[in-house]
Design a protein around this motif. Structure first.
Motif, PDB file in Angstrom:
ATOM      1  N   THR A 184       0.848  -1.185   0.000  1.00 51.86           N
ATOM      2  CA  THR A 184       0.000   0.000   0.000  1.00 51.86           C
ATOM      3  C   THR A 184       0.892   1.246   0.000  1.00 51.86           C
ATOM      4  O   THR A 184       2.083   1.171   0.314  1.00 51.86           O
ATOM      5  N   PRO A 185       0.328   2.396  -0.380  1.00 57.93           N
ATOM      6  CA  PRO A 185       1.144   3.625  -0.365  1.00 57.93           C
ATOM      7  C   PRO A 185       1.779   3.835   0.996  1.00 57.93           C
ATOM      8  O   PRO A 185       1.188   3.560   2.027  1.00 57.93           O
ATOM      9  N   GLY A 186       2.957   4.335   1.013  1.00 59.27           N
ATOM     10  CA  GLY A 186       3.673   4.500   2.266  1.00 59.27           C
ATOM     11  C   GLY A 186       4.848   5.415   2.051  1.00 59.27           C
ATOM     12  O   GLY A 186       4.890   6.152   1.077  1.00 59.27           O
ATOM     13  N   PRO A 187       5.857   5.351   2.916  1.00 59.59           N
ATOM     14  CA  PRO A 187       6.022   4.427   4.035  1.00 59.59           C
ATOM     15  C   PRO A 187       5.012   4.682   5.153  1.00 59.59           C
ATOM     16  O   PRO A 187       4.327   5.696   5.161  1.00 59.59           O
ATOM     17  N   CYS A 188       4.954   3.717   6.076  1.00 59.21           N
ATOM     18  CA  CYS A 188       4.009   3.835   7.182  1.00 59.21           C
ATOM     19  C   CYS A 188       4.518   4.856   8.192  1.00 59.21           C
ATOM     20  O   CYS A 188       5.622   4.714   8.726  1.00 59.21           O
ATOM     21  N   VAL A 189       3.705   5.847   8.441  1.00 54.62           N
ATOM     22  CA  VAL A 189       4.023   6.878   9.429  1.00 54.62           C
ATOM     23  C   VAL A 189       2.806   7.148  10.305  1.00 54.62           C
ATOM     24  O   VAL A 189       2.892   7.145  11.534  1.00 54.62           O
ATOM     25  N   THR A 190       1.658   7.361   9.676  1.00 51.25           N
ATOM     26  CA  THR A 190       0.445   7.683  10.428  1.00 51.25           C
ATOM     27  C   THR A 190      -0.250   6.407  10.888  1.00 51.25           C
ATOM     28  O   THR A 190       0.044   5.303  10.421  1.00 51.25           O
ATOM     29  N   LEU A 191      -1.205   6.569  11.803  1.00 52.33           N
ATOM     30  CA  LEU A 191      -1.989   5.428  12.259  1.00 52.33           C
ATOM     31  C   LEU A 191      -2.731   4.792  11.091  1.00 52.33           C
ATOM     32  O   LEU A 191      -2.794   3.554  10.989  1.00 52.33           O
ATOM     33  N   ALA A 192      -3.278   5.594  10.198  1.00 53.02           N
ATOM     34  CA  ALA A 192      -3.977   5.048   9.027  1.00 53.02           C
ATOM     35  C   ALA A 192      -3.033   4.226   8.156  1.00 53.02           C
ATOM     36  O   ALA A 192      -3.419   3.173   7.642  1.00 53.02           O
ATOM     37  N   ASP A 193      -1.788   4.698   7.998  1.00 50.03           N
ATOM     38  CA  ASP A 193      -0.804   3.944   7.206  1.00 50.03           C
ATOM     39  C   ASP A 193      -0.589   2.554   7.785  1.00 50.03           C
ATOM     40  O   ASP A 193      -0.619   1.545   7.061  1.00 50.03           O
ATOM     41  N   TYR A 194      -0.337   2.486   9.096  1.00 47.95           N
ATOM     42  CA  TYR A 194      -0.050   1.202   9.730  1.00 47.95           C
ATOM     43  C   TYR A 194      -1.270   0.288   9.711  1.00 47.95           C
ATOM     44  O   TYR A 194      -1.155  -0.927   9.504  1.00 47.95           O
ATOM     45  N   ARG A 195      -2.448   0.863   9.948  1.00 51.68           N
ATOM     46  CA  ARG A 195      -3.657   0.042   9.901  1.00 51.68           C
ATOM     47  C   ARG A 195      -3.864  -0.558   8.517  1.00 51.68           C
ATOM     48  O   ARG A 195      -4.208  -1.739   8.376  1.00 51.68           O
ATOM     49  N   MET A 196      -3.676   0.244   7.485  1.00 48.79           N
ATOM     50  CA  MET A 196      -3.891  -0.241   6.128  1.00 48.79           C
ATOM     51  C   MET A 196      -2.871  -1.316   5.766  1.00 48.79           C
ATOM     52  O   MET A 196      -3.190  -2.329   5.134  1.00 48.79           O
TER      53      MET A 196
END
Length: 536
Positions: A225-237
């Motif tokens: 998924t689009p990233g990198p993971c930084v926000t809570l929404a990023d990590y959840r997705m």
């Protein structure tokens, strides 16, 4: 011990549940008219089911509702309201003998995750579970409780340890490192087919990089998924993307899991409050990652994060046969020495004051070993503990992110193993992306140094792609590191069978993960006899 249903029969029942079939006799109650009027428009159980952290009288049951796992804002396409989720636990796969049931609220502020801590169960027993939300039925999962601990103060031997039944046994799998882009999760499916009693996952369950942010040899087979993971929404997705894989879902549904994170669940090679990339607001990023990790794992309330802190070190006893000590090798460590990476001549790594576990966790571990009456003491942690010199010939080159970067504490810890009197310590490790088996010594450079424990290191499920077996390089590494007895760069997992007399470890390997369907085979089977702190 009751007879297990065949895996084919179990999966048949689970598939029926997925299709919405309500079984007779003990079906979950029909939704009320008010709930039906708000019924979800599609199947919310797209992320599967899981269980974890078993005890003699209970277990954690998990699911997370997601209509669209990759929906915007990490909400899984779910409405911004709580949803009541019914659950059942039965002693048979057809749910004709339901022994526990209840309702939990899948709170939208917790990404509609559900953590049911069931208690009052029989020890050493197999159970089946499922969920229902607003007219939709989940797949079924299989779990089990641990055998009963011996009565306090009881003893069946002159050593003071409780007596063990000759038939006492445990089969558990070790897994780690499952980069989604690098390969398909065939190894998870093959692991599930072996029907272990327990799965121990030692970190890098998911990876935080953006698409193609870490490219494997041979490229990638699918995209993050689009990233990198930084926000809570990023990590959840990202968690939802990983959990959507049906091979991973099958591995979760077949047995309870014990989980602990390594670095990539947050950020590559992070150390306590230090970001390896120097990213700003790292405490906020950690808090986001920890919240998403808890939401997506079958963990107890004791692991609910408190902002940028989360407790994952804990113990699980498997009757008198085994005690699992799960460690956290990230939150309490000093920053990596000599700017991290592979280094030669780094004196800072030898400094006596450097810590990887932190004093409190180290004392917690040594106290747990000293008080353990278990026949086997299994220490689950994330990074290679044995010294591994990667330089051929004179000199030493080691990885600063592993225990080689914290050599003095390693010596203190292994000395503590020896002094604790704990029976049969075995260290279980992930991270290295290749199978290892090694003897752990107080001094790795002294051939006569005492052997204190054995380390079993699982290769990756998918990270770094197909893998390979370079016989020449393996021979060179073994010659440089005589305490290491086995290496294999292919992907896979380990299956351990434990009895009072010995621990057998099957190092399972797959020739490829770039395409689905590869078989798994045993690359090596190694035995650890009870009472012998070395491999045969």
């Amino acid at each position: 011990m009751e007879q297990k249903p065949s895996r084919r029969a179990f999966l048949s029942i689970a598939a029926a549940g997925t299709g919405g079939l309500l079984l007779t006799g003990a079906s979950l109650a029909s939704p009320s008219a008010s709930l039906a009027s708000r019924a979800l428009a599609a199947d919310p159980f797209t992320l599967g089911v899981a269980s974890g952290d078993p005890s003699a009288d209970g277990v954690v049951l998990w699911t997370r509702l997601a209509l669209d796992p990759l929906g915007l804002n990490g909400r899984g396409g779910m409405p911004s309201r709580d949803v009541d989720v019914e659950w059942q636990l039965a002693t048979d796969e057809r749910f004709s003998r339901v022994v526990r049931r209840g309702t939990e609220s899948a709170r939208w502020r917790r990404a509609h995750s559900v953590h049911v801590e069931v208690d009052g169960l029989e020890p050493g027993r197999e159970y089946f579970y499922r969920f229902r939300a607003e007219g939709r039925l989940s797949p079924a999962g299989r779990t089990r409780t641990t055998p009963a601990a011996p009565p306090s103060g009881s003893s069946g031997s002159s050593s003071g340890a409780p007596a063990l039944s000759a038939s006492a046994s445990l089969t558990f799998a070790i897994a780690a490192c499952a980069h989604y882009e690098h390969g398909f999760y065939t190894a998870y499916r093959r692991l599930a087919e072996q029907e272990p009693d327990l799965v121990v996952h030692l970190g890098d369950y998911m990876y935080e990089y953006g698409p193609r942010g870490y490219t494997a040899l041979g490229g990638s087979v699918r995209q993050h998924t689009p990233g990198p993971c930084v926000t809570l929404a990023d990590y959840r997705m990202r968690h939802a993307q990983y959990k959507s894989d049906t091979d991973l879902q099958e591995a979760h549904a077949v047995a309870p899991w014990l989980v602990s994170f390594d670095d990539h669940e947050i950020e590559n090679n992070w150390a306590a409050d230090v970001s390896s990339s120097g990213a700003p607001a790292f405490a906020r990023r950690r808090a986001n990652a920890f919240q998403a990790y808890y939401e997506n794992m079958p963990l107890r309330r004791t692991s609910v994060p408190g902002g940028a802190a989360m407790r994952v070190h804990r113990r699980v006893d498997w009757g008198p046969l085994a005690r699992f000590h799960l460690l956290d090798t990230r939150q309490f460590r000093d920053d990596q020495a000599c700017e991290d990476g592979l280094r030669s001549g780094c004196d800072d790594r030898l400094a006596s004051g450097r810590t990887l576990l932190g004093r409190d966790q180290r004392e917690w571990l040594l106290d747990g070993l000293a008080t353990s009456q278990a026949r086997w003491n299994l220490v689950g942690q994330q990074i290679l503990m044995a010294q591994r010199d990667v330089k051929v010939g004179p000199g030493t080159e080691v990885n600063m992110d592993s225990w080689d970067g914290y050599a003095a504490e390693r010596t203190r810890l292994l000395t503590g193993f020896q002094k604790s009197g704990a029976a049969n310590p075995v260290v279980l490790t992930g991270d290295a992306h290749m199978h290892h088996a090694a003897d752990l010594k107080l001094d790795f450079d002294d051939p006569d140094s005492p052997r204190v424990a054995v380390e079993l290191v699982a290769s990756s499920i998918a990270s770094d792609g197909d893998g390979y077996r370079d016989e020449g390089r393996i021979a060179e590494t073994l010659a440089e590191n005589p305490h290491i007895s086995y290496l294999d760069q292919r992907r896979g997992y380990i299956v351990c069978r434990v009895t009072a007399e010995k621990l057998d470890a099957d190092f399972r390997v797959l020739e490829r993960i770039s395409r689905k369907g590869a078989p798994a085979k045993t690359g090596a089977r190694l035995a650890i006899p009870a009472g012998q702190a070395s491999l045969t």
